[in-house]
Design a protein around this motif. Structure first.
Motif, PDB file in Angstrom:
ATOM      1  N   ARG A  10       0.807  -1.214  -0.026  1.00  0.00           N
ATOM      2  CA  ARG A  10       0.051   0.090  -0.038  1.00  0.00           C
ATOM      3  C   ARG A  10       0.806   1.266  -0.007  1.00  0.00           C
ATOM      4  NH1 ARG A  10      -3.010  -3.446   3.559  1.00  0.00           N
ATOM      5  NH2 ARG A  10      -5.125  -3.567   2.676  1.00  0.00           N
ATOM      6  N   ARG A  11       2.296   1.293   0.346  1.00  0.00           N
ATOM      7  CA  ARG A  11       3.088   2.134   0.421  1.00  0.00           C
ATOM      8  C   ARG A  11       2.487   3.234   1.479  1.00  0.00           C
ATOM      9  NH1 ARG A  11       6.750   2.773  -4.028  1.00  0.00           N
ATOM     10  NH2 ARG A  11       6.752   5.039  -4.211  1.00  0.00           N
ATOM     11  N   LEU A  12       2.231   2.656   2.572  1.00  0.00           N
ATOM     12  CA  LEU A  12       1.596   3.580   3.665  1.00  0.00           C
ATOM     13  C   LEU A  12       2.387   3.110   4.948  1.00  0.00           C
ATOM     14  CD1 LEU A  12      -0.994   5.057   4.431  1.00  0.00           C
ATOM     15  CD2 LEU A  12      -2.251   2.830   4.872  1.00  0.00           C
ATOM     16  N   MET A  13       2.522   4.092   5.618  1.00  0.00           N
ATOM     17  CA  MET A  13       3.047   4.047   6.845  1.00  0.00           C
ATOM     18  C   MET A  13       1.943   4.792   8.103  1.00  0.00           C
ATOM     19  SD  MET A  13       6.712   5.902   8.665  1.00  0.00           S
ATOM     20  CE  MET A  13       7.760   4.761   7.711  1.00  0.00           C
ATOM     21  N   VAL A  14       1.835   3.971   9.014  1.00  0.00           N
ATOM     22  CA  VAL A  14       0.974   4.176  10.111  1.00  0.00           C
ATOM     23  C   VAL A  14       1.505   4.061  11.484  1.00  0.00           C
ATOM     24  CG1 VAL A  14      -1.290   3.485  10.864  1.00  0.00           C
ATOM     25  CG2 VAL A  14      -0.882   3.036   8.671  1.00  0.00           C
ATOM     26  N   ALA A  15       0.844   5.067  12.415  1.00  0.00           N
ATOM     27  CA  ALA A  15       1.989   5.061  13.711  1.00  0.00           C
ATOM     28  C   ALA A  15       0.697   5.549  14.742  1.00  0.00           C
ATOM     29  CB  ALA A  15       2.918   6.081  13.731  1.00  0.00           C
ATOM     30  N   ASP A  16       1.025   5.356  16.007  1.00  0.00           N
ATOM     31  CA  ASP A  16       0.033   5.901  17.097  1.00  0.00           C
ATOM     32  C   ASP A  16       0.895   7.087  17.179  1.00  0.00           C
ATOM     33  OD1 ASP A  16       2.458   4.870  18.566  1.00  0.00           O
ATOM     34  OD2 ASP A  16       1.346   5.346  20.112  1.00  0.00           O
ATOM     35  N   SER A  17       0.367   7.985  18.336  1.00  0.00           N
ATOM     36  CA  SER A  17       0.700   9.196  18.706  1.00  0.00           C
ATOM     37  C   SER A  17       1.150   9.423  20.002  1.00  0.00           C
ATOM     38  CB  SER A  17      -0.274  10.307  17.979  1.00  0.00           C
ATOM     39  OG  SER A  17      -0.259  10.085  16.646  1.00  0.00           O
ATOM     40  N   ARG A  18       1.083   8.536  21.131  1.00  0.00           N
ATOM     41  CA  ARG A  18       1.207   8.797  22.228  1.00  0.00           C
ATOM     42  C   ARG A  18       2.838   9.296  22.685  1.00  0.00           C
ATOM     43  NH1 ARG A  18       3.066   6.327  27.144  1.00  0.00           N
ATOM     44  NH2 ARG A  18       1.779   6.673  28.977  1.00  0.00           N
ATOM     45  N   ALA A  19       2.941  10.229  23.220  1.00  0.00           N
ATOM     46  CA  ALA A  19       4.014  10.878  23.667  1.00  0.00           C
ATOM     47  C   ALA A  19       4.756  10.084  24.887  1.00  0.00           C
ATOM     48  CB  ALA A  19       4.225  12.446  23.875  1.00  0.00           C
ATOM     49  N   TYR A  20       5.855   9.699  25.076  1.00  0.00           N
ATOM     50  CA  TYR A  20       6.453   8.905  26.000  1.00  0.00           C
ATOM     51  C   TYR A  20       7.308   9.763  27.006  1.00  0.00           C
ATOM     52  CZ  TYR A  20       9.006   5.326  28.363  1.00  0.00           C
ATOM     53  OH  TYR A  20       9.681   4.485  29.465  1.00  0.00           O
ATOM     54  N   SER A  21       7.167   9.857  28.385  1.00  0.00           N
ATOM     55  CA  SER A  21       7.642  10.513  29.397  1.00  0.00           C
ATOM     56  C   SER A  21       8.652   9.853  30.066  1.00  0.00           C
ATOM     57  CB  SER A  21       6.442  11.146  30.133  1.00  0.00           C
ATOM     58  OG  SER A  21       6.002   9.802  30.989  1.00  0.00           O
ATOM     59  N   GLY A  22       8.993   8.558  29.433  1.00  0.00           N
ATOM     60  CA  GLY A  22       9.896   7.825  30.562  1.00  0.00           C
ATOM     61  C   GLY A  22       9.416   7.015  31.582  1.00  0.00           C
ATOM     62  N   SER A  23       7.884   7.135  31.642  1.00  0.00           N
ATOM     63  CA  SER A  23       7.110   6.194  32.704  1.00  0.00           C
ATOM     64  C   SER A  23       5.797   6.045  32.065  1.00  0.00           C
ATOM     65  CB  SER A  23       7.056   7.189  34.053  1.00  0.00           C
ATOM     66  OG  SER A  23       6.258   8.165  33.723  1.00  0.00           O
ATOM     67  N   PRO A  24       4.950   5.359  32.803  1.00  0.00           N
ATOM     68  CA  PRO A  24       3.630   5.014  32.187  1.00  0.00           C
ATOM     69  C   PRO A  24       2.866   6.284  32.224  1.00  0.00           C
ATOM     70  CG  PRO A  24       4.309   3.365  34.088  1.00  0.00           C
ATOM     71  CD  PRO A  24       5.281   4.469  34.151  1.00  0.00           C
ATOM     72  N   HIS A  25       3.307   7.506  32.786  1.00  0.00           N
ATOM     73  CA  HIS A  25       2.357   8.566  32.852  1.00  0.00           C
ATOM     74  C   HIS A  25       2.377   9.174  31.594  1.00  0.00           C
ATOM     75  CE1 HIS A  25       0.984  12.417  34.181  1.00  0.00           C
ATOM     76  NE2 HIS A  25       1.792  13.050  33.544  1.00  0.00           N
ATOM     77  N   PRO A  26       1.171   9.373  30.871  1.00  0.00           N
ATOM     78  CA  PRO A  26       0.740  10.142  29.636  1.00  0.00           C
ATOM     79  C   PRO A  26       1.301  11.451  29.404  1.00  0.00           C
ATOM     80  CG  PRO A  26      -1.289   9.694  30.735  1.00  0.00           C
ATOM     81  CD  PRO A  26      -0.118   9.252  31.740  1.00  0.00           C
ATOM     82  N   MET A  27       2.235  11.733  28.373  1.00  0.00           N
ATOM     83  CA  MET A  27       2.669  13.071  28.353  1.00  0.00           C
ATOM     84  C   MET A  27       2.047  13.761  27.199  1.00  0.00           C
ATOM     85  SD  MET A  27       4.663  14.684  30.066  1.00  0.00           S
ATOM     86  CE  MET A  27       6.092  14.994  30.729  1.00  0.00           C
ATOM     87  N   GLY A  28       0.892  13.528  26.508  1.00  0.00           N
ATOM     88  CA  GLY A  28       0.412  14.129  25.287  1.00  0.00           C
ATOM     89  C   GLY A  28       0.419  13.587  24.156  1.00  0.00           C
ATOM     90  N   THR A  29       0.454  13.881  23.030  1.00  0.00           N
ATOM     91  CA  THR A  29       0.979  13.257  21.757  1.00  0.00           C
ATOM     92  C   THR A  29       1.843  13.811  21.036  1.00  0.00           C
ATOM     93  OG1 THR A  29      -0.857  14.631  20.623  1.00  0.00           O
ATOM     94  CG2 THR A  29      -1.740  12.611  21.510  1.00  0.00           C
ATOM     95  N   LYS A  30       2.555  13.152  19.801  1.00  0.00           N
ATOM     96  CA  LYS A  30       3.554  13.792  19.199  1.00  0.00           C
ATOM     97  C   LYS A  30       3.565  12.725  17.775  1.00  0.00           C
ATOM     98  CE  LYS A  30       7.911  12.552  19.742  1.00  0.00           C
ATOM     99  NZ  LYS A  30       9.267  12.696  20.267  1.00  0.00           N
ATOM    100  N   MET A  31       4.068  13.403  16.810  1.00  0.00           N
ATOM    101  CA  MET A  31       4.281  12.680  15.604  1.00  0.00           C
ATOM    102  C   MET A  31       5.371  11.926  15.423  1.00  0.00           C
ATOM    103  SD  MET A  31       1.829  13.392  13.371  1.00  0.00           S
ATOM    104  CE  MET A  31       2.395  12.542  12.041  1.00  0.00           C
ATOM    105  N   LYS A  32       5.362  10.728  15.214  1.00  0.00           N
ATOM    106  CA  LYS A  32       6.389   9.785  14.942  1.00  0.00           C
ATOM    107  C   LYS A  32       6.712   9.095  13.320  1.00  0.00           C
ATOM    108  CE  LYS A  32       4.838   7.743  19.256  1.00  0.00           C
ATOM    109  NZ  LYS A  32       4.073   6.683  20.275  1.00  0.00           N
ATOM    110  N   ILE A  33       5.883   9.723  12.787  1.00  0.00           N
ATOM    111  CA  ILE A  33       6.203   9.409  11.316  1.00  0.00           C
ATOM    112  C   ILE A  33       6.268  10.635  10.839  1.00  0.00           C
ATOM    113  CG2 ILE A  33       5.200   7.221  11.358  1.00  0.00           C
ATOM    114  CD1 ILE A  33       2.632   8.117  10.052  1.00  0.00           C
ATOM    115  N   HIS A  34       7.276  10.940   9.460  1.00  0.00           N
ATOM    116  CA  HIS A  34       7.519  12.114   8.965  1.00  0.00           C
ATOM    117  C   HIS A  34       7.765  11.846   7.538  1.00  0.00           C
ATOM    118  CE1 HIS A  34       8.364  13.401  13.236  1.00  0.00           C
ATOM    119  NE2 HIS A  34       8.769  12.348  13.227  1.00  0.00           N
ATOM    120  N   ARG A  35       7.395  12.989   6.866  1.00  0.00           N
ATOM    121  CA  ARG A  35       7.941  12.870   5.396  1.00  0.00           C
ATOM    122  C   ARG A  35       9.019  13.872   5.536  1.00  0.00           C
ATOM    123  NH1 ARG A  35       5.377  11.511   1.360  1.00  0.00           N
ATOM    124  NH2 ARG A  35       3.418  11.740   2.093  1.00  0.00           N
TER     125      ARG A  35
END
Length: 169
Positions: A10-35
């Motif tokens: 499909r030439r398709l990249m898919v990702a989640d967006s959960r930002a990692y803070s170094g612990s289980p505590h959620p830290m918001g979202t961020k882009m993990k895939i880029h052009r």
């Protein structure tokens, strides 16, 4: 800390967006895939996972600037990444600046949720649903789901917030 899927057919990249803070505590979202928009890899897709805050941004800059050996920093990158070049060839990085590839497969999964996404794909799930399965199974993955197509005709990023009930394949 992440899940990234690349579907070569499909030439398709898919990702989640959960930002990692170094612990289980959620830290918001961020882009993990880029052009990649500049440099020798212009038009390529780059997916990066790391447990080190800021590592993804540093690695993206390094790739954008041409992956110069003189610009390696830090000396021990803690990351996993897929670089999909405009010709469709896939290059893999794992805790090193040394590329492996080009690799050939119908699909690739990386990140802490990669094993769940791989299982979902092997069971017949679409890459978007496979990332949803990883989100349901791995507490370090989270919504929204985002995707990028390698083909220039679809240069706009698609962002999907899958409902909690539709994350299974």
């Amino acid at each position: 800390m992440s899940v990234i899927v690349y579907d070569a057919k499909r030439r398709l990249m898919v990702a989640d967006s959960r930002a990692y803070s170094g612990s289980p505590h959620p830290m918001g979202t961020k882009m993990k895939i880029h052009r990649i928009t500049d440099g020798p890899f212009k038009g390529a897709l780059l997916g990066i996972t790391s447990c080190v805050p800021g590592m993804g941004e540093e690695f993206k800059q390094w790739v954008t600037e041409g992956m110069s050996k003189e610009a390696l920093s830090p000396s021990d990158p803690q990351l996993e990444a897929l670089l999909v070049q405009t010709d469709g060839s896939v290059i893999y990085f794992n805790d090193a600046y040394y590329p492996s590839g080009p690799l050939e497969s119908d699909y690739f999964t990386i990140g802490s949720g990669g094993k769940y996404a791989l299982g979902a794909i092997r069971a017949g799930a679409h890459p978007l649903n496979a990332v949803g399965v990883a989100i349901a199974c791995d507490p370090f993955c989270g919504l929204p789901v985002v995707s990028l197509s390698l083909d220039p005709a679809d240069a706009n990023q698609l962002s999907l917030a899958l409902p909690e009930t539709s994350v299974a394949a």
